[in-house]
Design a protein around this motif. Structure first.
Motif, short mmCIF file in Angstrom:
data_model
loop_
_atom_site.label_atom_id
_atom_site.label_comp_id
_atom_site.label_asym_id
_atom_site.label_seq_id
_atom_site.Cartn_x
_atom_site.Cartn_y
_atom_site.Cartn_z
N THR A 177 -1.00 -6.06 7.01
CA THR A 177 0.31 -6.70 7.15
C THR A 177 0.70 -7.32 5.82
OG1 THR A 177 -0.18 -7.20 9.46
CG2 THR A 177 1.65 -8.39 8.45
N VAL A 178 1.93 -7.05 5.37
CA VAL A 178 2.42 -7.60 4.10
C VAL A 178 3.74 -8.33 4.37
CG1 VAL A 178 1.34 -5.73 2.81
CG2 VAL A 178 3.72 -5.51 3.52
N PRO A 179 4.12 -9.25 3.48
CA PRO A 179 5.38 -9.96 3.66
C PRO A 179 6.57 -9.00 3.75
CG PRO A 179 4.04 -11.04 2.00
CD PRO A 179 3.35 -9.75 2.33
N LEU A 180 7.61 -9.40 4.46
CA LEU A 180 8.76 -8.55 4.73
C LEU A 180 9.40 -8.02 3.44
CD1 LEU A 180 10.72 -7.40 6.82
CD2 LEU A 180 12.05 -9.51 6.61
N ARG A 181 9.51 -8.87 2.42
CA ARG A 181 10.22 -8.48 1.20
C ARG A 181 9.26 -8.06 0.08
NH1 ARG A 181 13.13 -11.88 -1.44
NH2 ARG A 181 14.88 -10.49 -1.85
N ALA A 182 8.01 -7.77 0.43
CA ALA A 182 7.04 -7.38 -0.60
C ALA A 182 7.44 -6.06 -1.25
CB ALA A 182 5.66 -7.26 0.02
N ILE A 183 7.10 -5.95 -2.53
CA ILE A 183 7.32 -4.70 -3.26
C ILE A 183 6.02 -3.90 -3.22
CG2 ILE A 183 7.82 -3.69 -5.52
CD1 ILE A 183 9.36 -6.29 -6.16
N ILE A 184 6.08 -2.66 -2.74
CA ILE A 184 4.90 -1.81 -2.66
C ILE A 184 5.03 -0.71 -3.70
CG2 ILE A 184 3.50 -0.34 -1.16
CD1 ILE A 184 4.79 -1.77 1.23
N THR A 185 4.14 -0.71 -4.68
CA THR A 185 4.25 0.27 -5.76
C THR A 185 3.99 1.68 -5.24
OG1 THR A 185 1.91 0.18 -6.39
CG2 THR A 185 3.37 -1.48 -7.36
N SER A 186 4.47 2.66 -6.01
CA SER A 186 4.30 4.06 -5.60
C SER A 186 2.82 4.44 -5.54
CB SER A 186 5.04 4.99 -6.58
OG SER A 186 4.58 4.80 -7.91
N LEU A 187 2.00 3.92 -6.46
CA LEU A 187 0.57 4.21 -6.43
C LEU A 187 -0.09 3.60 -5.20
CD1 LEU A 187 -0.50 3.77 -10.18
CD2 LEU A 187 -0.33 5.89 -8.87
N ALA A 188 0.40 2.41 -4.81
CA ALA A 188 -0.13 1.77 -3.61
C ALA A 188 0.21 2.59 -2.38
CB ALA A 188 0.42 0.35 -3.48
N GLN A 189 1.44 3.10 -2.33
CA GLN A 189 1.86 3.94 -1.20
C GLN A 189 1.04 5.21 -1.13
OE1 GLN A 189 6.18 4.47 -0.91
NE2 GLN A 189 6.47 2.58 -2.06
N GLU A 190 0.77 5.81 -2.27
CA GLU A 190 -0.03 7.05 -2.31
C GLU A 190 -1.47 6.78 -1.86
OE1 GLU A 190 -1.40 10.53 -5.49
OE2 GLU A 190 0.04 8.98 -6.08
N ALA A 191 -2.04 5.65 -2.33
CA ALA A 191 -3.41 5.30 -1.93
C ALA A 191 -3.49 5.05 -0.43
CB ALA A 191 -3.87 4.05 -2.70
N ALA A 192 -2.48 4.38 0.10
CA ALA A 192 -2.45 4.11 1.54
C ALA A 192 -2.38 5.41 2.34
CB ALA A 192 -1.27 3.21 1.88
N LYS A 193 -1.59 6.36 1.85
CA LYS A 193 -1.47 7.65 2.52
C LYS A 193 -2.80 8.40 2.51
CE LYS A 193 1.12 12.00 2.41
NZ LYS A 193 2.16 12.79 1.69
N ASN A 194 -3.47 8.40 1.36
CA ASN A 194 -4.74 9.12 1.22
C ASN A 194 -5.83 8.52 2.10
OD1 ASN A 194 -3.62 10.86 -0.66
ND2 ASN A 194 -4.29 9.65 -2.43
N LEU A 195 -5.77 7.20 2.32
CA LEU A 195 -6.79 6.52 3.12
C LEU A 195 -6.35 6.31 4.56
CD1 LEU A 195 -7.91 3.81 0.53
CD2 LEU A 195 -9.23 5.79 1.28
N SER A 196 -5.20 6.87 4.91
CA SER A 196 -4.66 6.71 6.27
C SER A 196 -4.51 5.23 6.64
CB SER A 196 -5.55 7.41 7.30
OG SER A 196 -5.63 8.79 7.04
N ILE A 197 -4.09 4.43 5.66
CA ILE A 197 -3.88 3.00 5.89
C ILE A 197 -2.42 2.76 6.28
CG2 ILE A 197 -3.75 0.75 4.74
CD1 ILE A 197 -6.23 1.53 3.16
N ASN A 198 -2.22 2.04 7.35
CA ASN A 198 -0.88 1.75 7.85
C ASN A 198 -0.43 0.39 7.32
OD1 ASN A 198 1.50 1.96 9.36
ND2 ASN A 198 0.57 0.91 11.10
N ILE A 199 0.69 0.36 6.61
CA ILE A 199 1.22 -0.88 6.05
C ILE A 199 2.36 -1.37 6.95
CG2 ILE A 199 2.31 -2.01 4.07
CD1 ILE A 199 1.01 0.08 2.29
N VAL A 200 2.22 -2.58 7.46
CA VAL A 200 3.24 -3.15 8.36
C VAL A 200 3.85 -4.38 7.70
CG1 VAL A 200 3.64 -4.20 10.61
CG2 VAL A 200 1.98 -2.35 10.38
N ARG A 201 5.18 -4.42 7.68
CA ARG A 201 5.88 -5.59 7.11
C ARG A 201 6.07 -6.62 8.22
NH1 ARG A 201 8.13 -4.76 2.06
NH2 ARG A 201 8.21 -2.59 1.34
N GLN A 202 5.66 -7.85 7.93
CA GLN A 202 5.78 -8.90 8.94
C GLN A 202 7.19 -9.43 9.00
OE1 GLN A 202 3.03 -11.89 7.71
NE2 GLN A 202 4.29 -12.62 6.01
#
Length: 274
Positions: free
Chosen positions: A247-272
């Motif tokens: 869970t990350v803050p609603l207005r957090a900035i998620i970098t493109s590398l972070a998004q790619e890493a999350a996809k590769n690891l099947s990590i689900n990012i939820v904005r609170q």
């Protein structure tokens, strides 16, 4: 005879017996107190742990001894161990090899109708070595055997499922000559991750599982101070286990590398919210 000397003689003899292995698992230390040498005996303490694991062995001999060793390490860490073995594993190794783990319960194919109870009685399921057959059946939802039924039910009941999928793109160490087959197997592995299966490696199985259970229950990424728009980086994502939901803050900035890493690891990012 001096009572103190008599006591010291008895302790010395006991120390010799322990040192020679008469009492396995007990450690003897000599302690100096007020210039008098005394002997203290320390029995190893098993960590308190109420987590129950079902360790599932399939019909593969690749890394089998290492898998047994890692399962024993989990017991040393205080985990309660149940063991389930496939028909192939039973045929290849025999029940006695698995009884050496001193499991709370040992299940074989003849117990397959009790699969619901097996899963309900544990907190997580561990597959130290997954065969291609096991992975394909689970990814397709096939329940035509004891193990495939057991693993599907563990996911159905929301149990954490750890599985070694390191060799999914090889068979007995051989890579397929067909690129299409490799793509198919990679697709099955990706699907398992999306189903919530947590990848592990046999060599650090016990460490990975123990860290997973001892990590913070709160999966939110925390930031110091009042940061209006925190930045989520690739480094933040790589700290998490595959399949996690963070869970990350609603207005957090998620970098493109972070998004790619999350996809590769099947990590689900939820904005609170809020």
């Amino acid at each position: 005879m001096n009572k103190n000397k008599m006591t010291m003689d008895i302790l010395e003899k006991l120390s010799i017996k322990v040192t020679r292995g008469a009492y396995p698992g007990i450690e003897v230390k000599s302690v100096a107190s007020n210039q008098v040498q005394s002997t203290q005996i320390f029995a190893p303490q098993v960590p308190k742990n109420d987590t129950k694991l079902l360790v599932v062995f399939t019909g593969s001999n690749l890394g089998f001894e290492e898998s047994l060793s890692e399962a024993k390490k989990l017991k040393d860490l205080g985990y309660t161990i149940d063991v389930a073995i496939s028909e192939s594993a039973e045929s290849m190794f025999g029940e006695e090899r698995f009884r050496s783990l001193n499991p709370r319960s040992l299940y074989t194919a003849k117990d397959k109708m009790n699969y619901l109870e097996m899963v309900q009685n544990v907190d997580a399921v561990v597959v130290p070595i997954a065969t291609q057959n096991t992975a394909i059946k689970l990814s397709l939802g096939l329940q035509d055997s004891f193990i495939s039924m057991l693993l599907w039910q563990s996911l159905w009941q929301g149990k954490t499922l750890f599985m070694n999928m390191d060799d999914m793109t090889t068979h007995r160490g051989m890579e397929a000559k067909s690129k299409m087959l490799l793509q198919m197997m990679s697709g099955y592995v990706d699907k398992l991750k999306r189903l919530g299966v947590k990848p592990i490696s046999t060599l650090n199985l016990s460490k990975s599982i123990h860290e997973s259970f001892t990590s913070e229950k709160n999966s939110s990424i925390k930031f110091e101070g009042a940061i209006e728009r925190p930045v989520i980086t690739e480094k933040d994502i790589l700290k998490r286990a595959a399949g996690d939901t963070i869970t990350v803050p609603l207005r957090a900035i998620i970098t493109s590398l972070a998004q790619e890493a999350a996809k590769n690891l099947s990590i689900n990012i939820v904005r609170q919210n809020g």
